[in-house]
Design an enzyme around this catalytic site. Sequence first.
Site, PDB file in Angstrom:
ATOM      1  N   ASN A 155     -28.535  46.871  74.370  1.00  0.00           N
ATOM      2  CA  ASN A 155     -29.746  46.325  73.763  1.00  0.00           C
ATOM      3  C   ASN A 155     -29.877  44.865  74.178  1.00  0.00           C
ATOM      4  OD1 ASN A 155     -31.522  44.974  71.938  1.00  0.00           O
ATOM      5  ND2 ASN A 155     -31.279  46.639  70.468  1.00  0.00           N
ATOM      6  N   LYS A 168     -30.250  42.206  71.422  1.00  0.00           N
ATOM      7  CA  LYS A 168     -29.001  41.905  70.716  1.00  0.00           C
ATOM      8  C   LYS A 168     -28.065  41.070  71.587  1.00  0.00           C
ATOM      9  CE  LYS A 168     -28.189  45.838  67.619  1.00  0.00           C
ATOM     10  NZ  LYS A 168     -27.201  46.881  67.331  1.00  0.00           N
ATOM     11  N   ASP A 196     -23.039  47.153  64.195  1.00  0.00           N
ATOM     12  CA  ASP A 196     -24.035  48.084  63.711  1.00  0.00           C
ATOM     13  C   ASP A 196     -24.739  47.375  62.573  1.00  0.00           C
ATOM     14  OD1 ASP A 196     -25.343  50.584  64.095  1.00  0.00           O
ATOM     15  OD2 ASP A 196     -24.494  51.278  62.204  1.00  0.00           O
ATOM     16  N   LYS A 207     -34.107  32.139  63.079  1.00  0.00           N
ATOM     17  CA  LYS A 207     -33.641  33.440  62.608  1.00  0.00           C
ATOM     18  C   LYS A 207     -32.114  33.535  62.674  1.00  0.00           C
ATOM     19  CE  LYS A 207     -33.557  38.328  63.739  1.00  0.00           C
ATOM     20  NZ  LYS A 207     -33.836  39.349  64.744  1.00  0.00           N
TER      21      LYS A 207
END
Length: 190
Positions: free
Chosen positions: A9, A12, A68, A171
């Site tokens: 990803n 990520k 996760d 963030k």
Amino acid sequence: MKLVFASNNLHKIEEIQNLLSSSIQILSLKDIGCFDEIPETANTIEGNAILKANYVTEKYGYDCFADDSGLEIEYLNRAPGVLSARFAGEQKNDQDNIDKVLRELEGVQNRNARFKTVIALNIKNEQYLFTGIITGNITTSQKGSQGFGYDPIFQPNNYKMTFAQMNQQEKSAISHRGLAVKQLMHFLTT
């Protein structure tokens, strides 16, 4: 130091590389020639992080970490949780998942939610877990265009913006993943 991050990803990978010290180089699954669909069959967020880290360490022999994450909504009995990526189906479509959450919460007052990330680190034949949690609520409509996943509908407590309205730096300073990565970073540098 080189560490494999058990992910392909790109969002990520970029987010985590930006949080880690420049002395730590992240390798993706692609970088080590792993194109397998790593099973995520555990029924907990912790379990899936451990499964992914162990898969890479056992099959490829690398020190590795895997994460996760899940969105847990109080009104939905902590769903979607471990099924966050597939909440609206196996196609793993962010917009479909957002639409389903908004439908399920239509007219609901209790919109409390939290994001949870667990990182499993396999290093020098030992395993360590790091957990980051941020609480907030689910907005009634999408706001913002940054980020990915449920970011446009998750507003952290004490903030007037969703994750998708924040830049990457804002963030990462408060996010579930940011908090877990800070613990990982502290561990790796001490």
